[in-house]
Design an enzyme around this catalytic site. Structure first.
Site, short mmCIF file in Angstrom:
data_model
loop_
_atom_site.label_atom_id
_atom_site.label_comp_id
_atom_site.label_asym_id
_atom_site.label_seq_id
_atom_site.Cartn_x
_atom_site.Cartn_y
_atom_site.Cartn_z
N ASP A 12 0.30 19.28 -15.76
CA ASP A 12 -1.05 18.88 -16.41
C ASP A 12 -0.55 17.79 -17.37
O ASP A 12 -1.26 16.77 -17.32
CB ASP A 12 -1.72 19.70 -16.98
N PRO A 40 2.49 4.79 1.00
CA PRO A 40 3.01 5.20 2.23
C PRO A 40 1.94 6.09 3.07
O PRO A 40 1.01 6.80 2.39
CB PRO A 40 3.93 6.35 1.74
N GLY A 41 1.58 5.86 4.35
CA GLY A 41 0.83 6.59 5.08
C GLY A 41 -0.69 5.96 5.30
O GLY A 41 -1.40 6.32 5.78
N THR A 42 -0.65 4.81 4.74
CA THR A 42 -2.01 4.09 4.76
C THR A 42 -2.02 3.06 6.02
O THR A 42 -2.96 2.49 6.20
CB THR A 42 -2.20 3.23 3.55
N GLY A 43 -0.92 3.18 6.98
CA GLY A 43 -1.15 2.74 8.10
C GLY A 43 -0.53 1.43 8.26
O GLY A 43 -0.84 0.58 9.18
N HIS A 57 -5.38 30.17 -17.41
CA HIS A 57 -4.94 28.51 -17.44
C HIS A 57 -5.91 28.01 -16.44
O HIS A 57 -6.75 26.95 -16.61
CB HIS A 57 -3.56 28.57 -16.83
N GLU A 58 -6.30 28.79 -15.26
CA GLU A 58 -6.96 28.13 -14.33
C GLU A 58 -8.39 28.29 -14.77
O GLU A 58 -9.20 27.37 -14.68
CB GLU A 58 -6.95 28.86 -12.84
N THR A 101 2.81 0.22 9.00
CA THR A 101 3.59 0.14 10.33
C THR A 101 2.89 0.18 11.35
O THR A 101 2.77 -0.62 12.30
CB THR A 101 4.46 1.49 10.45
N GLY A 104 0.82 -1.36 0.02
CA GLY A 104 -0.03 0.01 0.12
C GLY A 104 0.95 1.24 -0.02
O GLY A 104 2.09 1.20 0.26
P1 ADP Z 1 2.88 3.47 6.43
O1 ADP Z 1 3.67 2.58 7.17
O2 ADP Z 1 1.78 2.67 5.77
O3 ADP Z 1 3.76 4.32 5.57
P2 ADP Z 1 2.13 4.47 9.09
O4 ADP Z 1 1.66 3.17 9.63
O5 ADP Z 1 3.48 4.70 9.40
O6 ADP Z 1 1.87 4.50 7.44
O7 ADP Z 1 1.23 5.64 9.22
C1 ADP Z 1 1.45 6.69 9.57
C2 ADP Z 1 0.48 7.61 10.75
O8 ADP Z 1 -0.74 7.76 9.90
C3 ADP Z 1 0.22 6.59 11.79
O9 ADP Z 1 0.93 6.73 12.76
C4 ADP Z 1 -1.22 7.12 12.11
O10 ADP Z 1 -1.23 8.23 12.88
C5 ADP Z 1 -1.96 7.47 11.06
N1 ADP Z 1 -2.82 6.53 10.43
C6 ADP Z 1 -2.57 5.78 9.07
N2 ADP Z 1 -3.54 4.87 8.93
C7 ADP Z 1 -4.15 4.94 10.02
C8 ADP Z 1 -5.45 4.34 10.64
N3 ADP Z 1 -6.14 3.28 9.77
N4 ADP Z 1 -6.16 4.57 11.83
C9 ADP Z 1 -5.44 5.67 12.40
N5 ADP Z 1 -4.28 6.17 12.02
C10 ADP Z 1 -3.73 6.02 10.84
ZN ZN Z 2 -3.01 23.22 -14.86
#
Ligand code: ADP
Ligand code: ZN
Length: 595
Positions: free
Chosen positions: A501, A206-209, A425-426, A211, A204
């Protein structure tokens, strides 16, 4: 990075540590020679001792650091027994871990007790004092090393994260709950003959949770969490990557059950090549990882979770049975998931009473959990700066914009010529989208620079969709090229402002042809294989054909955008002029141009 001076320190301390250890060994040898007669008989074998520790039969272990002989008090026997342990440090770690896990052993570590056993002349005390001083030094250095961790890409912790901290992702959690059960009661599964996965790949963005969920598994099962990041290995000296992997697993196996988490595994797990230098270094690291994954016994409860955003890049060997043979995809959250995530992160913040997290969830399609957490944090910062008592809706709106398009840059001086270009443009994007059936309604048009963009057109987001139709994708291309078309027609010149774009449009068109099989000329064939050998079956000219299709789609879209602009020149003019005057137009105001 500003780590350089620390590196030097580390090197210095490492050398000191090695020298000290050698001195200690000499010291201990000398010392032991003086005391051979003090050696007592041993009456419990090491393996026996480990068994007794595991079975919680041990009450007390008394040991002297540097000596490998330990005194053991068993629960059901009065007298103490002696045992020899092969390595003091490893044994202490093992016992400490047992104590942490609730085994009621009392561990008495006694670095100075050696003093008591030797004769009292000052001369013979000397080596012992030296040893004690060196011990103190070494313990201090170990502390230092822990803080620095320059070459140690691994870290371990006992996490208190639970599934409750992970919002949404119910199916994923369900799938992972058996792992928690397994870590808690491995015996139950083993007795049943069940084979538990060794490795699980979390895929997934980055940032989807990823870790977070891995930590939650460790937290739920009450086992420690060791993590390392694939990308850190890239920066290491030759040979270190592989040895780090080996040490990581050594550590994990000794005190199983553990969760090992490898972030960005694609950094080391990308397809192996025959290249040299940095590449071959990665190959070594990957090979070591494979060796370790294969080396588990069936009764070793170590689970390796790895995260990647590019599973297709991974070496196929990693995905074989017994390695990462299970994949769990973690998608960006849907509206319900986003609301749940916002709720979790809103807990410790103060909001004005009219704030509805559901509205924000609806406005943030495509945001990851990390971005949502970031939005709330930014809102709190904005509210503080503006001296609001509580977070207002406006603060949240500003925070969403800040996270999507960057911060407003009022201070940047823009020439009138640039401003005019941006306005057309916009306005072009906005007008063209307005006349396309499948494109979202305009939410805001602005020529205030934000982040890297000179201006932006924001669209309302719809409820989450799982499928996108071909028509919608084609019209998306038209909307994207609306900016460039407007520049060309209204000002008879084009600018670099449309470069993003164009990049996005080209990518979409290419995916339409090579991933979604939406080109009639090429047909429903997947053509994004990395391996040129795999593409070869479609003939040598397949790349030319793909290129021609992408170009054809873009040409058609650009022509359509120009047609729409030409048909509505008066509107383009009006919107652009209003933008030059007010810099920002809301959704309501934009609609008034079409009444
Ligand atoms: P990844 O490992 O996929 O890059 P992380 O687990 O490091 O993402 O997520 C970063 C932060 O985003 C987490 O510490 C949390 O604060 C927030 N976060 C991401 N997904 C969730 C979720 N499903 N529920 C609550 N917080 C989330
Ligand atoms: Zn544009």
């Amino acid at each position: 990075m500003s780590d350089k001076p620390k590196d030097k320190n580390k090197l210095y301390y490492s050398i000191l540590a090695v020298v000290s250890i050698i001195l200690i060994i000499i010291g201990v040898l000398v010392f032991n020679n003086q005391n051979t007669e003090a050696e007592e008989d041993l009456d419990i074998a090491y393996t026996e001792l480990i068994k007794k520790i595991n079975n919680k039969e041990v009450e007390k272990i008394e040991m002297t650091v540097g000596s490998t002989s330990v005194k053991v008090k068993l629960k059901d026997i009065e007298e103490e027994k002696n045992a020899i342990v092969p390595s003091t440090q490893a044994f202490i770690e093992l016992v400490q871990e047992e104590v942490k896990n609730g085994n009621e052993i009392e561990l008495i570590q006694n670095p100075t007790s050696v003093l008591l056993r030797i004769s009292e002349t000052l001369l013979s005390l000397l080596p012992t004092i030296m040893i004690v001083v060196l011990f103190i030094l070494i313990f201090k250095m170990q502390g230092l090393g822990d803080k620095g961790k320059v070459y140690d890409a691994t870290s371990s912790e006992n996490t208190h994260t639970t599934f409750e901290d992970v919002a949404g992702l119910d199916e994923e959690k369900n799938e992972l709950i058996e792992i928690v059960d397994f870590l808690k009661e491995p015996k139950k599964f083993q007795e049943m003959g069940a084979k538990i996965p060794r490795g699980i790949l979390l895929c997934g963005k980055p940032g989807t949770g990823k870790t977070l969920i891995a930590k939650a598994i460790a937290g739920e099962a009450g086992v420690p969490f060791i993590s390392m990041s694939g990308s850190e290995f890239i920066e290491m000296f030759a040979g270190l990557g592989a040895s780090r992997v080996r040490k990581l697993f050594e550590k994990a196996k000794k005190i199983a059950p553990w969760i090992v988490f490898i972030d960005e595994i694609d950094a080391i797990g990308a397809r192996r090549t025959s290249a040299s230098g940095a590449e071959s270094e990665n190959n070594q690291t990957l090979n070591q990882l494979l060796v370790e994954m294969d080396g588990f016994d069936t009764n070793e409860t170590v689970i390796v979770l790895a995260a990647t955003n590019r599973p297709e890049m991974l070496d196929k060997a990693l995905l074989r049975p017994g390695r990462f043979d299970r994949q769990i995809t973690i998608a960006a959250p849907d509206a319900k998931g986003r609301e749940a995530i916002l709720k979790i992160h809103a807990k410790d913040k103060k909001f004005a009473s009219n704030i509805n997290l559901k509205d924000i969830a609806n406005d943030t399609a495509g945001f990851t959990g990390a971005e949502l957490a970031n939005v709330l944090n930014e809102a709190a910062i904005i509210a503080t700066i503006k001296k609001h008592k509580k977070i207002q809706m406006q603060d949240l709106d500003d925070a969403v914009k800040k996270v999507t398009v960057g911060l407003e840059k009022h201070s940047r001086v823009i020439s009138d010529k640039d401003k005019k270009l941006t306005a057309y443009h916009e306005a072009g994007h906005a007008i063209v989208s307005k006349f396309l059936e499948t494109q979202m309604n305009v939410k805001e048009v602005s020529i205030i620079p934000r982040g890297l963009a000179g201006g932006y057109t924001m669209y309302k987001t719809n409820e989450d969709k799982y499928y996108i139709s071909k028509t919608e994708m084609e019209e998306k291309l038209v909307a994207l090229l609306g900016g460039r078309a407007a520049e060309k027609i209204a000002l008879d010149d084009i600018s670099t402002g449309a470069s993003n774009d164009i990049e996005v449009a080209t990518q979409i068109a290419r995916d339409m042809v090579t991933v979604y099989g939406m080109s009639d000329n090429i047909g429903p064939i997947y053509l994004k294989q990395k391996d040129p050998y795999e593409r070869q079956i479609f003939g040598e000219n397949i790349d030319d054909a793909v290129g021609a299709e992408v170009k054809r789609m873009i040409d058609i879209a650009y022509k359509k955008a120009q047609e729409i602009i030409l048909a509505h020149m008066d509107k383009l003019q009006a919107v652009a002029e209003r933008l030059l005057e007010k810099e920002i137009i809301s959704a309501e105001e934009f609609e008034t141009f079409f009444e």
